[in-house]
Scaffold this active site. Structure first.
Site, PDB file in Angstrom:
ATOM      1  CG  ASN A  19     -71.886  62.069 -18.515  1.00 46.12           C
ATOM      2  OD1 ASN A  19     -72.905  61.711 -19.073  1.00 46.12           O
ATOM      3  ND2 ASN A  19     -71.210  61.278 -17.708  1.00 46.12           N
ATOM      4  CG  HIS A  73     -71.201  56.022 -16.973  1.00 51.99           C
ATOM      5  ND1 HIS A  73     -69.847  56.059 -17.244  1.00 51.99           N
ATOM      6  CD2 HIS A  73     -71.808  56.611 -18.044  1.00 51.99           C
ATOM      7  CE1 HIS A  73     -69.641  56.639 -18.412  1.00 51.99           C
ATOM      8  NE2 HIS A  73     -70.820  56.986 -18.920  1.00 51.99           N
ATOM      9  CD1 TRP A  74     -74.712  58.697 -16.333  1.00 53.66           C
ATOM     10  CD2 TRP A  74     -76.693  58.187 -15.425  1.00 53.66           C
ATOM     11  NE1 TRP A  74     -75.514  58.246 -17.345  1.00 53.66           N
ATOM     12  CE2 TRP A  74     -76.744  57.924 -16.823  1.00 53.66           C
ATOM     13  CE3 TRP A  74     -77.823  57.934 -14.657  1.00 53.66           C
ATOM     14  CZ2 TRP A  74     -77.876  57.426 -17.453  1.00 53.66           C
ATOM     15  CZ3 TRP A  74     -78.955  57.444 -15.281  1.00 53.66           C
ATOM     16  CH2 TRP A  74     -78.984  57.198 -16.656  1.00 53.66           C
ATOM     17  CG  ASN A 114     -75.869  63.964 -19.427  1.00 52.80           C
ATOM     18  OD1 ASN A 114     -74.853  63.881 -20.097  1.00 52.80           O
ATOM     19  ND2 ASN A 114     -76.595  62.902 -19.134  1.00 52.80           N
TER      20      ASN A 114
END
Length: 283
Positions: A102, A263-264, A45
């Protein structure tokens, strides 16, 4: 700061097993909490962002139990993750810290802020927090995760990765292979089944229907710390309308929406996200 995988790996023993993490930088403490999904962990991540934040903060990227790195503890992944944050902070003597999460990590951070407000100085959530009011539930991304959890395949992984990103040029063979290899680990498979499998999802819905415990998002007014909601305008995992509930309920919440981004956010809008988040954290 250049942060390498081998150079930043650490572990700490707790009363419920070993928690592993990546550590870098010097300054006020900043906890980085990863999301859920296929082949996920803290390093994947945040490896691209860790060096930037480590220039100003003492960063700890925690690996949640059950995702193939820290020792598994059983139970629902979100609940065990909330507990692991407090165990981790206690083990390292961190009285309070800023928290960046996240997706699932943002939900975990919000729950820690609700249950232990004295431990969270500031909260940054990248998607995840809240509940959708306008879009179908489960979302497109969650339905793909359910399909994968019930019967994993490489094609379903590619579908989910495509759903995470706005820019399909970022969906590389290397990304697919890395996530596929990670997803095949026994702990990783158990974690995704526990969170997204059809049986687990049905049990969760049954529990919510029969429980007197309110959903966590209805308690967001108890988040006392300043909060930044970072969202991709084209998020198909956690649609943008989810942000409306935390934006209204959290007393000191602000929302930043990143255009042409899925989304990221920390990956797809890397430079803009780091700039906005660093300004928020340094106020």
């Amino acid at each position: 700061m250049d942060v390498t995988y081998e150079g930043s790996k650490r572990e700490v023993a707790t009363d419920k097993g070993v928690l592993r993490y990546h550590e870098a930088g010097d300054g006020p403490p900043l906890l980085l909490l990863h999301g859920s999904g296929i082949g996920v962990n803290g390093w994947r991540n945040y490896r691209g962002n860790l060096g930037v934040f480590a220039d100003q903060f003492h960063c700890y990227a925690l690996e949640f139990p059950g995702f193939g790195v820290s020792h598994p503890v059983g139970g629902h992944p979100v609940l065990s993750a909330v507990d692991s944050v407090i165990r981790f902070m206690d083990a390292l003597g961190i009285e309070s810290a800023a928290v960046l999460g996240n997706s699932m990590g943002g939900v975990v951070g919000a729950n820690v802020a609700i249950e232990h407000p004295e431990r969270v100085d500031k909260l940054v959530s990248i998607g995840g927090v809240g509940a959708s009011t306008l879009n179908p539930n489960p979302s497109e991304g969650t339905r793909i995760l359910q399909d994968f959890a019930d019967n994993p395949s490489r094609d379903k992984l590619v579908r989910w990765l495509d759903c995470m990103l706005y820019d399909r040029a970022l969906l590389t063979d290397e990304l697919v292979e890395e996530r596929w290899q990670a997803a095949m680990g026994a702990d990783a498979q158990r974690a995704i089944e526990a969170m997204y499998g059809s049986k687990a999802f049905a049990l969760q819905q049954q529990y919510l229907a029969n429980s007197d415990t309110p959903p966590y998002w209805s308690m967001l007014h108890k988040v006392e710390c300043p909060t930044l909601l970072a969202w991709g305008a084209d998020d198909r995992q956690c649609p943008l309308d989810m942000a409306m509930i935390p934006l209204r309920l959290i007393p000191e919440a602000e929302l930043h929406v990143f255009p042409k981004c899925g989304h990221w956010v920390m990956y797809e809008a890397k430079a803009a996200f780091e700039r906005v988040t660093m300004e928020f954290l340094r106020r």
